[in-house]
Structures are given as structure tokens and as C-alpha cells.
Design a protein around this motif. Structure first.
Motif, PDB file in Angstrom:
ATOM      1  N   THR A  51       0.858  -1.182   0.000  1.00 30.88           N
ATOM      2  CA  THR A  51       0.000   0.000   0.000  1.00 30.88           C
ATOM      3  C   THR A  51       0.892   1.230   0.000  1.00 30.88           C
ATOM      4  O   THR A  51       1.772   1.359   0.857  1.00 30.88           O
ATOM      5  N   ARG A 108      -7.469   4.614   4.480  1.00 37.28           N
ATOM      6  CA  ARG A 108      -6.317   3.738   4.289  1.00 37.28           C
ATOM      7  C   ARG A 108      -6.293   2.619   5.326  1.00 37.28           C
ATOM      8  O   ARG A 108      -5.963   1.471   5.017  1.00 37.28           O
ATOM      9  N   PHE A 137      -6.783   3.744  -4.293  1.00 38.56           N
ATOM     10  CA  PHE A 137      -6.436   2.508  -3.573  1.00 38.56           C
ATOM     11  C   PHE A 137      -7.097   1.284  -4.200  1.00 38.56           C
ATOM     12  O   PHE A 137      -7.441   0.325  -3.520  1.00 38.56           O
TER      13      PHE A 137
END
Length: 151
Positions: free
Chosen positions: A10, A25, A52
Motif C-alpha cells: 500500500t 487507508r 487505492f
């Protein structure tokens, strides 16, 4: 060797460090279903801001030795994440028995001339027979090397 490895990477910048960005997140998955592949294989999933959205790839074989050391002896798999820099507080290698799983997390901070960049690496390892959903359950072992990343 019956080993399934999943890397979840990530990536983000200071734009999503605090407030709503951090909440979003933090809700991202630590693991994903495995693809239909014959072990050994490495399943890599990457996510980065702003969306994302997960992107994945699969490679047959084991991860490179400069990322993860995997050694099988006497029915036990020894797993050690290789760090790019020395640390005095590194955890010891993890020993997995068949059908056991490991989740190892490490975070990083990088800089260029204009901004800070951050990365969370989550390594999921299964020793033994695979199933697509195996990493969606709590791991047998967990190593958390995440540290406070300032700035």
C-alpha cells in the motif's frame, strides 16, 4: 515446496496521512483471496492513492532471496523478511508447521525533493495446501514491525 506467498503493498503520500485519508487507508484489506495457481507462487497486490484500487499479479516460484528467506527442513518452513537496512531489534525468523499461516507487516517512509512517500508491506505466507480464502482468516502467527512514521 507447498508455499503460497502474498505481498500486499500500500502506497500513499502526506495527502492521506491524517483525518479521512488515514481512516480510509486503515480500512484497506491486509489480505486478498489467492488466485488458482500451483504452489509455490507469489501473489502481489498493490494499492495506491488516491483510489487505492487493488492491482494484482502472480508469479510462479518463490520470492527473491533479497526479499524473503524461505527454508524448509524437517517439515518446518523458516520465514525471514529481509530488510534493506540493519536493525538491532529485528524479530527472529518464524517457523511454520504445515497448514499454518504468517502475516508480517513492515512500514516505510521515503522522501524526494518535494514530498514524503509511505509504504506498508504485508507479507502473508501459507505453508501447505492452499485454499483461495486462507489469508482472509486470522493468521496462525503475526509479526508487526510497523513503527511511528513521522512527518
Amino acid at each position: 515446496m507447498d508455499v503460497a506467498v502474498q505481498w500486499v503493498h500500500t502506497y500513499w503520500t502526506s495527502r492521506s496521512r491524517g483525518g479521512p485519508g488515514a481512516v480510509r487507508r486503515s480500512a484497506l484489506p491486509e489480505a486478498f483471496p489467492l488466485p488458482d495457481a500451483a504452489p509455490p507462487f507469489v501473489h502481489t497486490v498493490s494499492m495506491d492513492e488516491p483510489s487505492f484500487t487493488p492491482r494484482s499479479s502472480v508469479a510462479s516460484g518463490l520470492p527473491p532471496d533479497d526479499q524473503v528467506e524461505l527454508t524448509e527442513a524437517d517439515g518446518v518452513l523458516k520465514v525471514l523478511v529481509v530488510r534493506p537496512y540493519p536493525s538491532w531489534t529485528r524479530p527472529a525468523a518464524v517457523h511454520l508447521r504445515p497448514r499454518h499461516t504468517l502475516r508480517w507487516q513492515i512500514n516505510h517512509r521515503f522522501a524526494n525533493e518535494d514530498n514524503w512517500f509511505y509504504r506498508l508491506d504485508t507479507l502473508n505466507v501459507l505453508f501447505g495446501k492452499t485454499s483461495a480464502e486462507v489469508f482472509l482468516h486470522p493468521p496462525t502467527r503475526r509479526i508487526d514491525e510497523r513503527s511511528k512514521l513521522y512527518w
